[in-house]
Every structure is written in structure tokens, then in C-alpha cells.
Scaffold this motif. Sequence first.
Motif, mmCIF file in Angstrom:
data_model
loop_
_atom_site.group_PDB
_atom_site.id
_atom_site.type_symbol
_atom_site.label_atom_id
_atom_site.label_comp_id
_atom_site.label_asym_id
_atom_site.label_seq_id
_atom_site.Cartn_x
_atom_site.Cartn_y
_atom_site.Cartn_z
ATOM 1 N N LEU A 73 9.549 -1.513 11.009
ATOM 2 C CA LEU A 73 8.424 -0.584 10.991
ATOM 3 C C LEU A 73 8.782 0.749 10.327
ATOM 4 O O LEU A 73 7.894 1.418 9.786
ATOM 5 C CB LEU A 73 7.942 -0.314 12.418
ATOM 6 N N TYR A 74 10.037 1.136 10.379
ATOM 7 C CA TYR A 74 10.413 2.455 9.859
ATOM 8 C C TYR A 74 9.998 2.673 8.405
ATOM 9 O O TYR A 74 9.402 3.715 8.083
ATOM 10 C CB TYR A 74 11.915 2.683 10.027
ATOM 11 N N PRO A 75 10.307 1.754 7.467
ATOM 12 C CA PRO A 75 9.901 2.012 6.070
ATOM 13 C C PRO A 75 8.393 2.175 5.913
ATOM 14 O O PRO A 75 7.934 3.022 5.135
ATOM 15 C CB PRO A 75 10.408 0.770 5.322
ATOM 16 N N PHE A 76 7.619 1.370 6.632
ATOM 17 C CA PHE A 76 6.167 1.467 6.504
ATOM 18 C C PHE A 76 5.658 2.795 7.049
ATOM 19 O O PHE A 76 4.795 3.435 6.427
ATOM 20 C CB PHE A 76 5.497 0.308 7.247
ATOM 21 N N VAL A 77 6.147 3.209 8.201
ATOM 22 C CA VAL A 77 5.723 4.494 8.773
ATOM 23 C C VAL A 77 6.131 5.639 7.842
ATOM 24 O O VAL A 77 5.380 6.603 7.656
ATOM 25 C CB VAL A 77 6.336 4.690 10.173
ATOM 26 N N ASN A 78 7.295 5.526 7.228
ATOM 27 C CA ASN A 78 7.740 6.558 6.288
ATOM 28 C C ASN A 78 6.834 6.619 5.066
ATOM 29 O O ASN A 78 6.521 7.719 4.567
ATOM 30 C CB ASN A 78 9.179 6.272 5.865
ATOM 31 N N ILE A 79 6.389 5.467 4.584
ATOM 32 C CA ILE A 79 5.467 5.430 3.441
ATOM 33 C C ILE A 79 4.143 6.102 3.808
ATOM 34 O O ILE A 79 3.576 6.877 3.019
ATOM 35 C CB ILE A 79 5.249 3.977 2.987
ATOM 36 N N VAL A 80 3.624 5.804 5.001
ATOM 37 C CA VAL A 80 2.376 6.424 5.450
ATOM 38 C C VAL A 80 2.542 7.941 5.540
ATOM 39 O O VAL A 80 1.649 8.704 5.116
ATOM 40 C CB VAL A 80 1.952 5.851 6.814
ATOM 41 N N ALA A 81 3.671 8.396 6.067
ATOM 42 C CA ALA A 81 3.917 9.833 6.186
ATOM 43 C C ALA A 81 3.971 10.494 4.813
ATOM 44 O O ALA A 81 3.406 11.578 4.606
ATOM 45 C CB ALA A 81 5.218 10.078 6.951
ATOM 46 N N GLN A 82 4.630 9.854 3.855
ATOM 47 C CA GLN A 82 4.719 10.438 2.512
ATOM 48 C C GLN A 82 3.362 10.440 1.814
ATOM 49 O O GLN A 82 3.073 11.346 1.023
ATOM 50 C CB GLN A 82 5.733 9.662 1.672
ATOM 51 N N ALA A 83 2.536 9.444 2.091
ATOM 52 C CA ALA A 83 1.228 9.366 1.445
ATOM 53 C C ALA A 83 0.351 10.558 1.800
ATOM 54 O O ALA A 83 -0.515 10.948 1.008
ATOM 55 C CB ALA A 83 0.521 8.063 1.825
ATOM 56 N N PHE A 84 0.569 11.163 2.973
ATOM 57 C CA PHE A 84 -0.260 12.281 3.420
ATOM 58 C C PHE A 84 0.485 13.611 3.385
ATOM 59 O O PHE A 84 0.003 14.591 3.955
ATOM 60 C CB PHE A 84 -0.765 12.017 4.851
ATOM 61 N N SER A 85 1.640 13.655 2.742
ATOM 62 C CA SER A 85 2.441 14.882 2.707
ATOM 63 C C SER A 85 2.301 15.584 1.361
ATOM 64 O O SER A 85 1.888 14.988 0.369
ATOM 65 C CB SER A 85 3.917 14.563 2.987
#
Length: 290
Positions: free
Chosen positions: A26-38
Motif C-alpha cells: 500500500l505504501y507506494p500507492f498512498v505515496n502516489i496519491v499524496a504526490q498527486a495533490f501536493s
Amino acid sequence: MADGRGYRAFRLVNGAILILVSALVLYPFVNIVAQAFSSEGYITSGQVNLIPRGFNLTTFQVVFGDDMFWRNYRNTIQYTVVATAIAMALTTTYAYALSKQHLKGRKFFIGVAVATMFFNGGLIPNYILISQLGFRNTLWAIVLPNAISVFNLLVMKSFFENFPSELEEAASIDGMSTYGVFFKVVLPLSKAVVATMLLFYSVSFWNSWFGAFLYMDDPNLYPVTVYLRNLMAGVTGGTSIQGGGTDNLSQIGANVQSVTMLLTVLPIICLYPFLQRYFVSGVMLGAVKQ
């Protein structure tokens, strides 16, 4: 009967390992979501981990504001629905026929299917074939070349081989034809494997982009995956994006990969919960002989 000490220890260790593996997945996916909104500054400085920093929707606004995005998204839905329907029709009927031991030439037809897993005509012959058939810049260039997955075919064939023959014989005695037995008895009782194959095919066609990139020249016919690929290539090459402007180019370049990956995988994530309960049982039923 009470669980032994060793079994309880095994369950604890097994649970801890599964939790760790789930977190790593799950970590890579959550990191991608965080970067998408940063925002750009936090992304380039490496400060974005699991929580968005400097909440920013510029890239989403640029993508959603482009009419071509929605046109290509509609194309993707159309291609996926039609391709999956054709693939399921061909795979289920082919697998059901191959599951019958009395079928004449059964080994030959199985060999033809399996041979395609190891040998193919190559990129240039395929391109020439699609062009000569008149499929370029049409729906069929996306749908027909990958209409049957041999892996899915073999899994479904194995499932049909384990299907209770008594049910088919009873239906035949009641006067049903072969097609009636297949459509009214076999398929309704094969929901698990059918749902699993449906998920496999839909994910494959949804994520497919190379066929459209190769066989289509009109941007209006592209699936959304090709649109997002071109968006990433445009930012990487330093070109301007429609609706983005040069002022937003750095922000788009910082998180365009995260945004495109999120937009591509989101529909499949929404579809998966409805098919998840069939997933494991469908694969196992088609992979294990009784």
C-alpha cells in the motif's frame, strides 16, 4: 478443540507478516496519491511521504479542463466494454468446447492455442495485417488482436472440466440443446470463474495503450492511456500543454506522473470490490483438479 501453543504462535507470526506485506504494497500507492495533490516545491524537495503537502489541484484542473481528456476517456470505456464482451464470448465458448474429452481434434485445438503463448508473428507482420484488413483507426484494431488470452482460456477450460457432468446430462435428458445447457446451466453456475476472467480482461484492456498508439493516427480515437502518455511526454519534453500554460508547466511536470497513474488506476479500484469475492474462488476452481 483448543488451538495449540504452536498454532497460536504461527497465527501471530503469519498475521504480522501479512500486515507487513500489506503495508509494503500500500505504501507506494498512498505515496502516489499524496504526490498527486501536493505542490511542486514539496515534491521536488522530497518532503512528500504519505500526506499531501501544499495541497494543489493544478494538474487535475488542466487535465479535467481539456475536452480531449473526456473524449479519450469515453473511448477507453467503449473499447474496454466491447473488447471484454468479445473476449468473454470467445473464451467461454472455446474453453467449454476444449473441456469435452470427446471433441474431435481436441489436442490440435489446444496445441494451436498454447503455441500462441510462445510464438507470434512479430510487430511488423501484425502491423501489416491490421493495415491490410482495414482496421487502422477503428475500434477493431484494439479489440480483435488480443481477443483471447491463452492463460485465461486454460484456467476456464480446467474449470469446465471439473464441472459436474450429471447436471449437463440431466439438462440434456430434459430436452436442452448443447447451447441451452451451456447458457442456461453451465454459465449461471460458473459465476466465480466468469467474474474472475471478466476482471482480468477488463483490467488488461483498460490499461492497454500500445495497440492504439501503433494503429491509430487520429487523437480523437485515442484511449485515455495514450492521452496520459502524451501528456507525460509533453511535460518531459518541455512543451506546452493545452490549458496548462507556461506558468503551470513546472507544477504539472512535478506531479503529472502521479496524477496520470491515479486517474488510470482509479476506475479499476472502484470495480474490484464488486468482483473481489469471486476472485480467489474463481482462480482456484479453475486451477485445481478434484
